[in-house]
Write a protein that holds these residues in place. Structure first.
Motif, mmCIF file in Angstrom:
data_model
loop_
_atom_site.group_PDB
_atom_site.id
_atom_site.type_symbol
_atom_site.label_atom_id
_atom_site.label_comp_id
_atom_site.label_asym_id
_atom_site.label_seq_id
_atom_site.Cartn_x
_atom_site.Cartn_y
_atom_site.Cartn_z
ATOM 1 N N LYS A 70 47.064 94.153 38.237
ATOM 2 C CA LYS A 70 48.120 93.385 37.552
ATOM 3 C C LYS A 70 49.412 93.414 38.361
ATOM 4 O O LYS A 70 50.099 92.395 38.498
ATOM 5 N N ALA B 204 50.601 73.693 30.880
ATOM 6 C CA ALA B 204 51.751 74.348 31.520
ATOM 7 C C ALA B 204 53.061 73.615 31.268
ATOM 8 O O ALA B 204 54.126 74.089 31.684
ATOM 9 N N ALA C 171 42.386 86.168 32.092
ATOM 10 C CA ALA C 171 42.243 87.047 30.918
ATOM 11 C C ALA C 171 40.776 87.263 30.586
ATOM 12 O O ALA C 171 40.360 87.222 29.424
ATOM 13 N N GLY D 142 44.444 79.893 35.757
ATOM 14 C CA GLY D 142 43.533 81.004 35.512
ATOM 15 C C GLY D 142 42.522 80.693 34.434
ATOM 16 O O GLY D 142 41.347 81.059 34.531
ATOM 17 N N SER E 55 54.732 80.069 37.048
ATOM 18 C CA SER E 55 54.074 81.110 36.263
ATOM 19 C C SER E 55 53.236 80.483 35.151
ATOM 20 O O SER E 55 52.100 80.907 34.899
ATOM 21 N N LEU E 56 53.792 79.474 34.483
ATOM 22 C CA LEU E 56 53.043 78.775 33.439
ATOM 23 C C LEU E 56 51.820 78.070 34.038
ATOM 24 O O LEU E 56 50.729 78.091 33.459
ATOM 25 N N ASN F 265 49.008 80.616 34.867
ATOM 26 C CA ASN F 265 48.249 80.996 33.676
ATOM 27 C C ASN F 265 47.249 79.917 33.295
ATOM 28 O O ASN F 265 46.100 80.208 32.943
ATOM 29 N N LEU G 22 44.104 86.764 35.932
ATOM 30 C CA LEU G 22 44.781 85.503 35.627
ATOM 31 C C LEU G 22 44.040 84.690 34.572
ATOM 32 O O LEU G 22 44.650 83.878 33.874
#
Length: 388
Positions: free
Chosen positions: A165, A212, A265, A196, A189-190, A193, A263
């Protein structure tokens, strides 16, 4: 320490090379342990070296002059830090044909963006990857590669997921800063995610943008950043089928399964869980990509999906008329519907091998020519060059 599969001796006998790979994949350690070869290292991450080479155009020539009686191999670490030094590397190669440079980097973007001299064919391009199953075979369980990926320092960590992480967070900040996107750190960053969550799937730029909350054009640019900084790979669609129309959108995979798990989850669970299937597919992708790169094979790596929803996870065209098809399943006992995509694809192109990698205990071959492979058997034969 891991014994790496990659062998660059034959390249160095002929020319210099770029060795490109994400940070902390082990490039420097690999080069410090070249069998039978000693190299002198010039590390551009060291502030003093960085400043010296910027201030003094003759710095590189002076270093080589001081060490050329000891070695003919000079490693310049993180070449993207000072791309302009490639002009001097080019000049020195022309002056001394015996000199060999190994130029490591964690980003091809800055080199390409600045239009610098890439040595005009005087240096080969070699991609470097995290630890593969063949390199970790005797030291760690394959389940750890599934969960944590293959970054060397992660595999020896007492807290691999925490360190992973931190790596993802630090890498993000540093790459964003290096690419001049610091004003867009929140948007990126959005996006990351959303990327990912969409890995191992066909990329829908509009859908990722909606998730995003950024425009599709920006999403395309950001995916390009991930590719150019070696953080991710596009898997293009195989589109040369005639009987069934093929989809054209690419898929996306992060360079490392552990990074993808963080990324995306994704948590490692039982073999029957759908998430396990995605992790297994991602893992096979990284193994195939590394195998092709390390054996200097120019075969494309693709996937195929028809508009009627037949699909093959990986297609490796060997020629215009032949290919290898590989399907990845989490099931222990795959049934006909699990490999219907391979049979459909073979109606358009001759498949030299039709392979299903799964949770089976025993390797076997069906009457249809489908080869059922336990995961470990496939990996063993792949790295022994027995698959192709």
């Amino acid at each position: 320490m891991y014994t790496r599969y990659l062998n660059i001796s034959s390249i160095l006998a002929r020319k210099s090379l770029f060795l490109l790979g994400p940070r902390q994949t082990g490039k420097t350690t690999f080069l410090k342990n070249l069998p039978g070869k000693k190299a002198h290292f010039i590390d551009l991450l060291k502030p003093s070296v960085y400043q010296d080479i910027l201030r003094n155009p003759e710095y590189l020539a002076e270093v080589i002059s001081a060490h050329e009686n000891e070695t003919s191999i000079f490693v310049i670490d993180e070449i993207q830090k000072v791309p302009s030094v490639l002009d001097e590397v080019h000049r020195l190669i022309e002056l001394n044909k015996k000199l060999r440079f190994v130029l490591t980097g964690s980003s091809a973007r800055k080199l390409r963006r600045q239009g610098v001299n890439l040595l005009g064919g005087r240096a080969a391009m070699v991609r470097f990857h995290p630890i593969t199953s063949s390199e970790a075979e005797d030291q760690i369980k394959i389940e750890k590669l599934f969960k944590c990926g293959g970054l060397p320092f992660i595999l020896t960590s007492d807290k691999p997921m925490d360190d992973l992480k931190d790596y993802v967070g630090l890498y993000l900040k540093e790459e964003i800063h290096a690419e001049g996107l610091s004003r867009s750190i929140e948007n990126f960053s959005l996006f990351l995610n959303a990327a990912g969550l969409s890995q191992c799937e066909q990329i829908n730029f509009t859908a990722v943008g909606n998730d995003a909350q950024i425009p599709p054009r920006t999403v395309i640019d950001y995916f390009t950043v991930l590719e150019d900084t070696l953080i991710g790979h596009m898997l293009p669609a195989y589109t040369k089928t005639k009987k069934r129309k093929a989809m054209t959108s690419a898929k996306f995979y992060f360079f490392d399964v552990g990074v993808g798990n963080i990324l995306g989850a994704r948590e490692m669970t039982t073999q029957r869980n759908p998430i396990y299937g995605k992790i297994l597919e991602h893992f096979i992708f990284t193994e195939l990509r590394a195998y092709l790169d390390y054996n200097f094979l120019d075969y494309p790596l693709c996937y195929w999906r028809s508009t009627s929803q037949f699909e093959v996870d990986f297609v490796i065209p060997l020629s215009a008329k032949t290919a290898i098809g590989i399907e990845v399943k989490s099931a222990r006992n795959p049934v006909k519907r699990d490999f219907k995509g391979l049979l459909a694809l073979e109606e358009d192109i001759k498949l030299e091998r039709k392979i299903v990698i799964c949770g089976a205990d025993v390797k076997r071959k069906l009457e249809s020519g489908i080869e059922i492979y336990p995961l470990r058997s496939f990996l063993h034969e792949l790295w022994k060059q027995q698959i192709f």
